[in-house]
Enzyme design. Structure first.
Site, mmCIF file in Angstrom:
data_model
loop_
_atom_site.group_PDB
_atom_site.id
_atom_site.type_symbol
_atom_site.label_atom_id
_atom_site.label_comp_id
_atom_site.label_asym_id
_atom_site.label_seq_id
_atom_site.Cartn_x
_atom_site.Cartn_y
_atom_site.Cartn_z
ATOM 1 N N ASP A 17 41.063 25.498 29.204
ATOM 2 C CA ASP A 17 40.100 24.497 28.720
ATOM 3 C C ASP A 17 38.757 25.112 28.327
ATOM 4 O O ASP A 17 38.168 24.746 27.307
ATOM 5 C CB ASP A 17 39.866 23.431 29.804
ATOM 6 C CG ASP A 17 41.144 22.753 30.239
ATOM 7 O OD1 ASP A 17 41.937 22.380 29.355
ATOM 8 O OD2 ASP A 17 41.372 22.613 31.454
ATOM 9 N N HIS B 299 51.420 39.458 36.766
ATOM 10 C CA HIS B 299 51.583 39.962 38.131
ATOM 11 C C HIS B 299 53.027 40.421 38.282
ATOM 12 O O HIS B 299 53.962 39.691 37.938
ATOM 13 C CB HIS B 299 51.259 38.873 39.150
ATOM 14 C CG HIS B 299 51.007 39.415 40.522
ATOM 15 N ND1 HIS B 299 52.020 39.913 41.310
ATOM 16 C CD2 HIS B 299 49.865 39.552 41.243
ATOM 17 C CE1 HIS B 299 51.514 40.329 42.449
ATOM 18 N NE2 HIS B 299 50.205 40.125 42.431
ATOM 19 N N HIS C 209 49.425 35.912 35.047
ATOM 20 C CA HIS C 209 48.580 35.854 36.236
ATOM 21 C C HIS C 209 47.088 35.766 35.947
ATOM 22 O O HIS C 209 46.388 34.970 36.547
ATOM 23 C CB HIS C 209 48.864 37.080 37.094
ATOM 24 C CG HIS C 209 48.167 37.098 38.414
ATOM 25 N ND1 HIS C 209 48.382 36.130 39.375
ATOM 26 C CD2 HIS C 209 47.263 37.966 38.941
ATOM 27 C CE1 HIS C 209 47.639 36.404 40.446
ATOM 28 N NE2 HIS C 209 46.949 37.500 40.202
ATOM 29 N N ARG D 95 48.972 47.191 37.655
ATOM 30 C CA ARG D 95 49.878 46.073 37.400
ATOM 31 C C ARG D 95 50.566 46.129 36.049
ATOM 32 O O ARG D 95 51.723 45.723 35.921
ATOM 33 C CB ARG D 95 49.095 44.757 37.530
ATOM 34 C CG ARG D 95 48.739 44.446 38.968
ATOM 35 C CD ARG D 95 47.942 43.177 39.078
ATOM 36 N NE ARG D 95 47.697 42.852 40.480
ATOM 37 C CZ ARG D 95 46.941 41.846 40.886
ATOM 38 N NH1 ARG D 95 46.364 41.060 40.005
ATOM 39 N NH2 ARG D 95 46.771 41.619 42.179
ATOM 40 N N GLU E 215 45.679 48.032 47.525
ATOM 41 C CA GLU E 215 46.582 47.453 46.531
ATOM 42 C C GLU E 215 46.719 48.417 45.360
ATOM 43 O O GLU E 215 46.067 49.470 45.327
ATOM 44 C CB GLU E 215 46.073 46.086 46.069
ATOM 45 C CG GLU E 215 46.086 45.043 47.170
ATOM 46 C CD GLU E 215 45.639 43.658 46.720
ATOM 47 O OE1 GLU E 215 45.689 42.749 47.548
ATOM 48 O OE2 GLU E 215 45.250 43.498 45.542
ATOM 49 N N ARG F 66 43.174 44.404 34.679
ATOM 50 C CA ARG F 66 42.349 44.197 35.876
ATOM 51 C C ARG F 66 42.861 45.004 37.058
ATOM 52 O O ARG F 66 44.055 45.016 37.350
ATOM 53 C CB ARG F 66 42.338 42.707 36.246
ATOM 54 C CG ARG F 66 41.581 42.413 37.541
ATOM 55 C CD ARG F 66 41.480 40.930 37.765
ATOM 56 N NE ARG F 66 42.746 40.324 38.135
ATOM 57 C CZ ARG F 66 43.136 40.089 39.393
ATOM 58 N NH1 ARG F 66 42.382 40.469 40.402
ATOM 59 N NH2 ARG F 66 44.286 39.490 39.635
ATOM 60 N N GLY G 112 42.995 39.616 48.557
ATOM 61 C CA GLY G 112 41.692 39.842 49.161
ATOM 62 C C GLY G 112 40.614 40.081 48.128
ATOM 63 O O GLY G 112 40.763 39.740 46.956
ATOM 64 N N SER H 260 38.852 40.451 40.972
ATOM 65 C CA SER H 260 38.513 39.162 40.351
ATOM 66 C C SER H 260 37.574 38.328 41.217
ATOM 67 O O SER H 260 36.574 37.792 40.733
ATOM 68 C CB SER H 260 39.773 38.372 40.035
ATOM 69 O OG SER H 260 40.576 38.229 41.181
ATOM 70 N N LEU H 261 37.878 38.200 42.507
ATOM 71 C CA LEU H 261 36.997 37.428 43.384
ATOM 72 C C LEU H 261 35.625 38.096 43.478
ATOM 73 O O LEU H 261 34.595 37.419 43.549
ATOM 74 C CB LEU H 261 37.607 37.286 44.780
ATOM 75 C CG LEU H 261 38.902 36.477 44.898
ATOM 76 C CD1 LEU H 261 39.367 36.405 46.352
ATOM 77 C CD2 LEU H 261 38.728 35.063 44.343
ATOM 78 N N GLY I 248 36.229 26.904 41.148
ATOM 79 C CA GLY I 248 36.696 28.112 41.816
ATOM 80 C C GLY I 248 35.548 28.779 42.555
ATOM 81 O O GLY I 248 34.445 28.228 42.669
#
Length: 491
Positions: A205, A226, A330, A272, A112, A365, A48, A370-371, A12
């Site tokens: 994992d 989500h 999510h 959320r 958001e 979150r 985003g 996250s990104l 990722g």
């Protein structure tokens, strides 16, 4: 002996960013990924990446929004570090060539749920994919990076609380690969649930491997659902970005009412956890829908081209139709317990991204953090792994591959589905002591049944990881007796 300076498990944004950074320091990096390198949750991130990028915004606002979303269960120090380094993370992506949306030479920003300002940089409705494509292209050209695609990370090679590398399964052969530094960047756990927005690789994992290596964990009970995944019977859940609500979409119940107006002062842009629970309750009386019919077709198609195209395939037009939605698993807000340096407590083993519990997200979150977390903390870890010292590794044995018969494959598929239904029904959006105890019992039975299968193959290894990760989450949920954020109990 196959050895590298660094092994990164996962492909990722956090793993790829770190690998490129390490390669700039002329360190030899192996990236181990069980599918193709671009098959990651990053690729599915539509909305985003959040950062303070406007004069109308500031670090305090972003920190406060993150803390409020996380129910103040967050590690404030980690949040402050992430927010402070947000603008430079975006600058890094721009430098690499990520084509963020701009207008008159300035970044376009959207909003958001939970954000009090427009601070989310985006690439239409496929931001994660755009970032992943840029990083993968650079990875493939870098002579210091070895890509190991279609390679399963079986276990961490650990002895006396020292990590020496990873045992892998590649082309039906088990091998040991060694490194001075090993990084877990394996992503999330969405596939533990019957309904999820996550790709098929998100099977927990990293959590399972870390558990077998005696790592500690933090906040595993906080699984974010989500609110808006496409809900058409017989079709897989498809993520409909929170940015759709950020650009003005409404949520309507079966009666056509905008129910969120009564639920929260931010209505559809509440955090959320609040929106997902509200939808869950409304669904008891019928379908819930996303409504963007008050927006012009040209705007919708330009702003959300992939979502528009996907929904069109199902005969739905965003400018004309109500879109049936439902929550889906999510994001995992917790993970392997790490400090700000990414250290796990096992020497030479680090973790970052969704698999890690930095404390940034707290109990829930904030959208598009996250990104940002993945970029900022993978950069942070680099500072602790700049100059690896070569060391002699102990010898570790490997085993032989075992083929699954057709009958065993059917048994395994049945066990996997039972696990996913167990988690969805008992460790889902709403939980209770009774449901959690029932989940623990059912997971124990699934684990017992799985021991009868041949163990040394990729399918059984993945099932074993799913079982162990599900048990870890259920145990954590049982320990937290009161509702907080994503963890909502009705006892």
């Amino acid at each position: 002996m196959i050895s590298f300076d660094i092994i990164v498990v996962g492909s990722g944004i956090s793993g790829l960013n770190f690998a490129l950074r390490a390669a700039e320091n002329k360190q030899h990096v192996a990236i181990v990924t069980k599918k193709k390198v671009a098959n990651s949750a990053t690729n599915f991130a539509q909305g985003g990446i959040a950062a303070v990028l406007s004069e109308l915004d500031n670090f305090k606002k972003h920190v406060d929004d993150t803390m409020i979303a996380g129910c103040f269960h967050n590690n404030r120090r980690a949040v402050q570090y992430m927010v402070k380094h947000g603008p430079s993370a975006i600058a890094r992506l721009l430098e690499l060539g990520v084509p963020f949306a701009t207008q008159n030479g300035e970044l376009m920003l959207t909003r958001e749920g939970g954000h009090t300002a427009r601070r989310i940089a985006f690439v239409s409705d496929y931001t994660g994919q755009a970032i992943e494509e840029v990083l993968v292209a650079k990875i493939r050209k870098n002579s210091f990076i070895t890509l190991m695609e279609h390679t399963v990370a079986v276990d961490l090679i650990v002895k006396d609380k020292n990590c020496y590398g990873v045992q892998i399964l590649q082309n039906r052969k088990f091998k040991n690969i060694y490194a001075t530094t090993t990084i877990l960047a394996t992503g999330g756990v969405g596939q533990l649930y019957a309904h999820t927005t996550n790709p098929t690789i998100s099977t927990g994992d990293g959590l399972a491997m870390a558990a077998r290596a005696s790592c500690s964990f933090k906040d595993l009970e906080f699984i974010q659902f989500h609110p808006t995944a496409l809900n058409i019977k017989g079709k897989p859940p498809f993520l409909i970005s929170e940015a759709v609500r950020g650009e003005g979409a409404y949520l309507r119940n079966a009666k056509g009412e905008r129910f969120m107006l009564k639920m929260h002062k931010m209505a559809e842009l509440a955090t959320r956890d609040i929106v997902a629970r509200a939808i869950f309750e409304q669904e008891k009386d019928g379908h819930v829908y996303l409504d963007l019919r008050h927006k012009k077709k040209e705007f919708i198609k330009t702003r959300f081209p992939q979502i528009y195209q996907k929904l069109s395939k199902y005969g739905l037009k965003m400018e004309k139709d109500l879109i049936p939605i439902s929550p889906a698993a999510h994001y995992s807000c917790g993970g392997i317990k790490v400090n700000l340096k990414g250290e796990t407590g096992i020497k030479n083993l680090y973790a970052f991204g969704e698999v890690a519990g930095t404390g940034v997200h707290g109990a829930n979150r904030l959208a598009s953090n996250s990104l940002l977390e993945a970029l900022v903390f993978s950069d942070r870890i680099l500072k602790t792994t700049k100059h690896p010292n070569k060391k002699i590794s102990p010898t570790f044995t490997t085993t032989r591959f075992q083929i699954l018969s057709q009958k065993n494959k059917q048994i395994l598929t049945g066990l996997k589905k039972k696990l996913q239904q167990t988690m969805w029904q008992n460790v889902g959006i709403v939980r209770s002591q009774k449901s959690l105890l029932q989940a623990a019992q059912l997971l124990s039975e699934i684990a017992s049944s799985a021991t009868a299968l041949p163990q040394n193959n990729d399918a059984t290894i993945q099932l074993r990881n799913m079982i162990e990760a599900a048990q870890l989450i259920t145990k954590a949920a049982l320990m937290r007796k009161k509702s907080l954020g994503c963890h909502y109990r009705v006892d």
